[in-house]
Design a protein around this motif. Structure first.
Motif, PDB file in Angstrom:
ATOM      1  N   THR A  49       0.810  -1.218   0.000  1.00  0.00           N
ATOM      2  CA  THR A  49       0.000   0.000   0.000  1.00  0.00           C
ATOM      3  C   THR A  49       0.844   1.268   0.000  1.00  0.00           C
ATOM      4  O   THR A  49       0.307   2.357   0.084  1.00  0.00           O
ATOM      5  N   TYR A  52      -0.232   4.068  -2.300  1.00  0.00           N
ATOM      6  CA  TYR A  52      -1.550   4.687  -2.160  1.00  0.00           C
ATOM      7  C   TYR A  52      -1.363   6.170  -1.843  1.00  0.00           C
ATOM      8  O   TYR A  52      -0.540   6.533  -1.003  1.00  0.00           O
ATOM      9  N   ARG A  97      -3.428   3.675   4.980  1.00  0.00           N
ATOM     10  CA  ARG A  97      -3.266   4.046   3.576  1.00  0.00           C
ATOM     11  C   ARG A  97      -4.573   3.798   2.841  1.00  0.00           C
ATOM     12  O   ARG A  97      -5.239   2.796   3.059  1.00  0.00           O
ATOM     13  N   GLU A  99      -6.510   3.961  -1.052  1.00  0.00           N
ATOM     14  CA  GLU A  99      -6.217   3.893  -2.482  1.00  0.00           C
ATOM     15  C   GLU A  99      -6.906   4.969  -3.309  1.00  0.00           C
ATOM     16  O   GLU A  99      -6.305   5.548  -4.216  1.00  0.00           O
TER      17      GLU A  99
END
Length: 113
Positions: A49, A52, A97, A99
């Motif tokens: 992640t 992100y 995090r 997206e």
């Protein structure tokens, strides 16, 4: 006749009081799919992640959104992290995090409500 009416009235009142009392004593049952202790907002362990664009994290005791600069937040909300459930507080210590912007908005709404 008068005793029967009085007895019926007392019975109705007692049943009402017992029902109201039971409502407050019995804990509300939350389906497992909505239980915050079972819901994870972290992606699976195998997913990276770090790319992100959004990071939800605590900043000066409040909920904040960071993007490029991890020192100064882009947005700070009047949501004190100490008022959130322990699970959420732990997640926000390390940062969450996110997206997409839509997912970010949904998470912020969850924290605010």
């Amino acid at each position: 006749m008068r005793n029967a009416v009085l007895l019926s009235l007392i019975s109705i009142i007692l049943v009402s009081l017992i029902t109201i009392g039971a409502t407050y004593v019995i804990p509300e049952q939350v389906p497992g799919e909505f239980s915050s202790s079972e819901v994870s907002i972290e992606p699976p362990e195998s997913e990276d992640t770090s790319h992100y664009p959004y990071l939800l994290r605590e900043y000066e005791g409040k909920l904040a959104v960071f993007t490029d600069d991890l020192v100064e937040p882009d947005m700070v909300f009047d949501v004190y992290v100490k008022t959130l459930p322990e699970f959420d507080r732990e997640q926000l210590k390390t940062g969450v995090r996110v997206e997409t912007y839509d997912k970010l908005v949904n998470l912020i709404e969850d924290y605010i409500s």
